[in-house]
Write an enzyme that holds these catalytic residues in place. Structure first.
Site, mmCIF file in Angstrom:
data_model
loop_
_atom_site.group_PDB
_atom_site.id
_atom_site.type_symbol
_atom_site.label_atom_id
_atom_site.label_comp_id
_atom_site.label_asym_id
_atom_site.label_seq_id
_atom_site.Cartn_x
_atom_site.Cartn_y
_atom_site.Cartn_z
ATOM 1 N N GLN A 135 0.826 -1.199 0.000
ATOM 2 C CA GLN A 135 0.000 0.000 0.000
ATOM 3 C C GLN A 135 0.868 1.260 0.000
ATOM 4 O OE1 GLN A 135 -2.774 -2.316 3.186
ATOM 5 N NE2 GLN A 135 -3.358 -0.189 2.958
ATOM 6 N N ARG A 161 -8.680 -1.461 8.360
ATOM 7 C CA ARG A 161 -9.557 -0.456 7.769
ATOM 8 C C ARG A 161 -9.914 0.668 8.736
ATOM 9 N NH1 ARG A 161 -13.936 -2.084 3.176
ATOM 10 N NH2 ARG A 161 -14.304 0.015 2.447
ATOM 11 N N CYS A 162 -8.915 1.191 9.450
ATOM 12 C CA CYS A 162 -9.144 2.440 10.172
ATOM 13 C C CYS A 162 -7.789 3.093 10.357
ATOM 14 C CB CYS A 162 -9.863 2.234 11.503
ATOM 15 S SG CYS A 162 -8.847 1.705 12.883
ATOM 16 N N GLU A 178 -12.993 4.276 5.611
ATOM 17 C CA GLU A 178 -12.964 3.492 6.845
ATOM 18 C C GLU A 178 -14.068 3.816 7.833
ATOM 19 O OE1 GLU A 178 -9.021 4.774 7.637
ATOM 20 O OE2 GLU A 178 -8.100 3.096 6.599
#
Lengths: 180, 783, 156
Positions: B217, B367-368, B737
């Protein structure tokens, strides 16, 4: 059309088996090890990388292809098991430059994000719609419950399959020809 | 016009779909190079053991096995350990001791995937089992076995971190009329992107150049890390090319550097051949970074009338064997101190202690933007505990306490400055959409009949867009991001970004930002990212930072181009530049609507007829250092029905009202929310990884680790309010998110609400049918 | 995990003792033995195929008699590995003579690690019960059959 592929090398002393398999309409005669999985055969021997691998327990469905028209998980079949069979993969969905309704549905309804589960999801849907051309939402959800998606939350995938179902039901005649 | 060109606010269909729906995406495992070798990894069956010997002779005898690498082989290269992002270090391969089950022990490189696996099976390792510590609380007790013999500090305590006013908070608690306390465990979970991690490393000995295709990423940061870690081996940053091709989902799991990547690079340098490593699913779940694993004890002080006053939180963070957190902030617990949430606490104090255990290292965000879900879950659960204590309606209690719209920018008790918000409006919209009053009536009727129905609310505040350089960096590299835009002579544009999509649709949304700013049709704008040889330096995509940071860079770079273009337009229009304005996506002489130039005309002129004294061409770069984070928020309401026979929780309805500021592409935003909600549902009801006393992983494959399927996932209902960020160039806040952060508390609150009349105040997630059934049985409510 | 049980064998204690402490004999009752390699009178290596549910492996086991008090008490430590899995068993046997019969009290503390523990944990009890039953019924059959009467008390 027959494509002859050079016999796969084996350095492990494994006996090679010649299989005859038709993939997306093209015939292949290939020597494979008995332990070669169908998904590896498609990806490595035939170079068709549209079929993906997402798990090792037959749980995720990313590797789904059609075997004689039926959706199967290609990670759970050996290549030798599909000798004399016909396989359909995502690469064969588009015909003569025209998208299959399922491909159109996924694009129109935003049924994909990262795209990794998408080929398997679409192949499951194609196999399913052949047996149930007018499914309910719940039937669609059941049909894809062996395919995992981590991005979309499934809502738009269900819509995409419904889009394809409706499109496939449209009568062939009385319709303006598709313009590319 | 904005819709015609596909600018901001239009639901443009995604450009990237074209290849994905044809099976033509190019993921790492699709890369095949001539002479490529395959790497596979032998892993430890023990969670804690001393390695007495490793016998690789049988593996090396297998035809096709090119090399076997053990920790001892890496020592002379000084690659047996690698640094983590959190000032800790992590083993690449062990030389003495393994610290968690599935830890990498040796690598086999072979001509074929299957032969590499044969080699792994032929490696014989003799272990001496050591005492295993899986509970972080026990790990911190005096006398616990010391897991990290390499550290000077001879215990399992990693760090202590605290923030806030301790004395003031303690006093507020002493003086409080009402105090509620709740212990919560937020279990270890795994992002389980459908594509696992992998790499193809190709070392060109002649050129001295390393090219890697990698599931990352953050390709640019990875390039720098490789240069820093392996510089002594002759890898220089200008000769390292990191390509992050199509990525099959990230969610934070593809931020860290895993030993497999290092081994593949090392193996390529060693063998001179390209080397591919693709982990399988079980390896992915068992050894790659986990998320959460926070043991939280939270207290809230309030007045009898419900006014919230103070918040006190004590937490133990289980980091496994190494603190390898992919945390972009300076704070060891990430952004956990957003825990005051949507409420104006006067005083707050938070402390967190990190602990080592015999589990895989981590963690990552799931996902945060790191520890935000833990924070949102805690405060939103605690508010419901307070509501129960005070016998108040949870919606009314929230409405009573929310930070008021006029209070923004709002400085929180723990030091954050919230940019904008209107929390009451979002909750009201959610309540109206779902008919909250009607549901409460229905619940009362059903409860009288013995039926179990619950309504749960979560009014979360997120914190994303890492981040301002004063607070955020990775190994010292500030967390700006970048965009480079080139407008070609025919008016077509190329945008290159320092971020990297993993499914978010950057090729579409970033083109829309440029379309909006430059008046070019979205179809004429190509977006490229993920190749460090061509893209400008950036820190990558995670923590919902692409839109807040790279989105800002893109808008500003486009505006730089527009400013130059205005001068060219003035030249073409033979007008004074001050008299030329940008109107309706064209340059126009003020007050003379007939005298206009399009961006395409200007672009052509930039290469064919540019003003004397001006540089030719039309391009710009921007490195954007955001002045603040952004604070998306939302209110979610969940309705559940519980089966009294099986204990199964069925989500009947779920309304999500999100406010992420300006929306670039409503279709994509809705898709992000659907996905985020499903990844919020997952840990609330299904996913968790546990360990038995020997440190054996329970939940280490897709048979045991339950991702929601289409059958469990409800038909999400979404709605929005729009409160733009005042400091962001286009007012956007980021949305990837929010739903994962906000959803778990709404679901847990709904289940507790359904059982509250039985005296239930809290149930730890995941709320499995078994847990619910135990509660029903204990209260005589089971069917 | 602890497993234990009692078995009544219609054979004299010396004979039972001899059988159970002789690697060559006792391994004839172990499941799917691939090979046996005696190191010394109290140490041997045995390769067995075993599995739980879908997970099967070839285990290289090192076995050691750590406490032998003939003819009444024996303690055996067995450690082994298959790729990705490891197992450790600490077994005790107590033999009580009752005329021409013998009562065998046995206990086994089993620790499993790796793949077998991860995937097979929930199936372990059932699998262990099944294997145990097979092993002991084999032992019983062999010791109670007339052919076994000639088994020497000193196998070396």
């Amino acid at each position: 059309m027959a494509v002859e592929t050079a016999p796969a090398k084996t350095t492990t002393g494994q006996k090679l088996h010649r299989i005859h398999v038709v993939v997306n309409g093209a015939a292949h005669d290939v020597d494979v090890e008995p332990r070669t999985l169908l998904v590896h055969f498609l990806r490595e021997n035939l170079g068709m990388t549209g079929t993906h691998i997402g798990c090792d327990t037959t749980s995720c469905g990313a590797c789904t292809v059609l075997l004689n028209g039926r959706a199967v998980k290609s990670c759970t079949l050996f290549a030798v098991q599909v000798d004399q069979a016909s396989i359909a993969t995502v690469e064969g969905l588009e015909k003569d430059g025209k998208l299959h309704p399922i491909q159109e549905g996924f694009h129109q309804e935003h049924g994909l994000q990262c795209g990794f589960c998408t080929p398997g999801m679409m192949m499951t849907a194609v196999g399913f719609l052949a047996t149930n051309p007018a499914p309910t939402e719940l039937q669609i959800r059941e049909a894809i419950s062996g395919n995992l998606c981590r991005c979309t939350g499934y809502v738009n995938i269900v819509k995409s399959i419904d889009y394809a179902a409706r499109k496939l039901r449209e009568p062939a005649e009385g319709k303006a020809p598709d313009v590319r | 016009m904005s819709v015609e060109i596909g600018g901001i606010g239009s639901s443009v269909k995604r450009k990237e779909d074209a290849r994905f729906i044809r099976g033509k995406g190019k993921y790492v495992d699709d890369v095949k190079l001539p002479g490529m070798l395959y790497l596979d990894i032998a892993r430890s069956p023990y969670a804690h053991a001393r390695i007495k010997s490793i016998d690789t002779s049988k593996a090396l005898k297998i035809p096709g096995v090119a090399a076997v690498i053990t920790g001892k082989d890496l020592v002379p290269l000084n690659l047996h350990w690698m640094p983590t992002l959190m000032s800790d270090k992590q083993m690449v391969l062990p030389t003495d001791t393994v610290l968690y089950q599935a830890q990498e022990v040796a690598a086999v490189v072979a001509t074929e995937r299957y032969i590499a696996a044969d080699g792994v099976a032929a490696i014989e390792v003799e272990y001496e089992p050591l005492p295993v510590v899986v509970d972080p609380k026990k790990a911190l007790e005096p006398g616990a076995p010391v897991l990290r013999e390499d550290r000077e500090q001879k215990n399992n305590h990693i760090w202590h971190w605290e923030v806030g006013d301790k004395a003031g908070t303690d006093k507020a608690f002493r003086d409080a009329e009402v105090v509620v306390k709740q212990d919560l465990y937020i279990p270890r979970i795994h992002v389980a992107s459908i594509e696992t991690c992998g790499i193809v490393a190709s070392w060109d000995k002649v050129e001295g150049k390393l090219t890697v295709w990698m599931t990352t990423q953050a390709p640019h940061a990875i390039r720098t890390v490789i240069a820093l870690v392996a510089g002594h081996l002759g890898l220089a940053e200008h000769k390292i090319r990191v390509i992050s091709p199509d990525i099959g989902g990230g969610f934070g799991g593809k931020v860290p550097v895993y030993p497999g990547y290092v081994l593949a690079i090392g193996a390529s340098v060693l063998t001179g051949a390209p080397v591919k490593w693709i982990e399988d699913r079980s390896e992915n779940i068992q050894a790659d970074s986990f998320a959460r694993d926070y043991h939280i004890s939270a207290e809230l002080a309030a007045k009898k009338d419900g006014t919230m006053q103070a918040l006190r939180v004590k937490t133990i963070a289980d980091h496994g064997a190494f603190d390898a957190a992919a945390n972009p902030s300076k704070y060891p617990a990430g952004l956990f101190h957003i825990i005051t949430g949507s409420y104006p606490f006067q005083k707050s104090f938070v402390e967190v202690d990190g602990a080592y255990t015999n589990k895989p290292p981590g963690g990552i965000a799931y996902r945060c933007s790191f520890r935000v879900t833990e924070a949102a879950f805690t405060i939103e659960r605690l508010v419901d505990v307070l509501a129960l204590e005070l016998k108040k309606d949870p919606a009314a209690l929230r409405m009573q306490n929310f930070i008021k719209p006029e209070a923004f920018p709002y400085k929180s008790a723990l030091g954050w400055e919230y940019d904008s918000g209107d929390y009451g409006r979002a909750l009201k919209l959610a309540m109206d959409t779902i008919d909250y009053a009607g549901l409460r009536k229905e619940q009362a009727t059903k409860r009288a009949k013995g039926e179990l129905m619950g309504i749960g609310i979560s009014s979360f505040t997120e914190i994303v867009g890492a981040g301002p350089s004063k607070q955020f960096d990775i190994l010292g590299i500030k967390m700006f991001d970048s965009a480079e835009i080139r407008v070609h002579p025919t008016g077509k544009a190329m945008v290159r970004l320092g971020v990297k999509s993993q499914g978010q649709g950057h090729e579409t949304t970033f083109a829309q930002i440029v379309a909006e700013e430059l008046g070019l049709p979205v179809g004429d704008i190509a977006v490229e990212e993920g190749d460090t040889d061509t893209a400008p330096y950036g820190l990558g995509t995670y923590a919902s930072r692409s839109t807040p940071v790279a989105g800002g860079a893109t808008a500003i770079a486009a505006r730089k181009i527009r400013e130059k273009a205005r001068l060219i337009a003035a030249h073409l229009l033979e007008a004074n530049p001050d008299d030329v304005e940008w109107k309706d996506y064209k340059f126009q002489v003020k007050g003379v609507p007939a005298k206009t130039k399009t961006m395409q005309e200007v672009a052509f002129a930039a290469y064919t007829n540019h003003p004397q004294g001006m540089e030719a061409g039309l391009e710009a770069v921007d490195y954007y250092d955001p002045p603040n984070l952004t604070y998306p928020f939302g209110s979610y309401i969940c309705v559940v029905d519980i089966d009294r026979g099986t204990g199964e929780v069925k989500i009947r309805r779920f309304v999500a009202v999100d406010d992420c500021g300006t929306i670039i592409n409503p279709m994509i935003v809705e898709g992000q929310i659907h996905g985020g909600l499903t990844m919020g549902l997952a840990p609330a009801l299904y996913e968790q990884i546990t360990y038995d006393e020997q440190g054996n992983i329970q939940g280490g494959n897709f048979m045991d680790y339950l991702l929601p399927t289409a059958m469990e996932t409800p038909n999400w209902e979404t709605a929005k309010t729009t409160t733009p960020s005042p400091h962001h160039p286009i007012g956007a806040k980021g949305v990837g998110e929010s739903a994962t952060v906000g959803a778990p508390a709404a679901i847990a609150n709904a289940v507790v609400d359904a059982l509250a009349h039985l005296g239930v105040r809290h149930i730890d997630i995941p709320i499995t049918p078994w847990k619910v059934q135990q509660i029903l049985k204990a209260n005589g409510a089971a069917e | 995990m602890r497993f234990e049980g009692t078995l009544d064998i219609a054979a004299p204690r010396d004979r039972v003792w001899a059988f159970l402490t002789d690697p060559k004999q006792v391994t004839t009752c172990a499941p799917d033995v691939q090979s046996l390699d005696l190191t010394d009178p109290t140490h041997f290596k045995v390769v067995v195929k075993a599995g739980v549910g879908p997970i099967k492996g070839t285990f290289n086991m090192s076995v050691e008699f750590i406490d032998l008090r003939a003819p009444e008490h024996a303690e055996v430590l067995a450690r082994g590995q298959a790729p990705g899995s490891a197992v450790e068993m600490r077994n005790t046997m107590d033999l009580v003579a009752a005329g021409e019969r013998t009562t065998l009290r046995w206990a086994s503390d089993v620790t499993v690690n790796g793949m077998i523990a991860q995937v097979g944990a929930r199936l372990m009890q059932g699998a262990a019960d099944k294997i145990t039953q097979q092993v002991f019924s084999c032992i019983q059959v062999k010791l109670e059959s007339p052919a076994s009467a000639g088994i020497s008390a000193n196998p070396a």
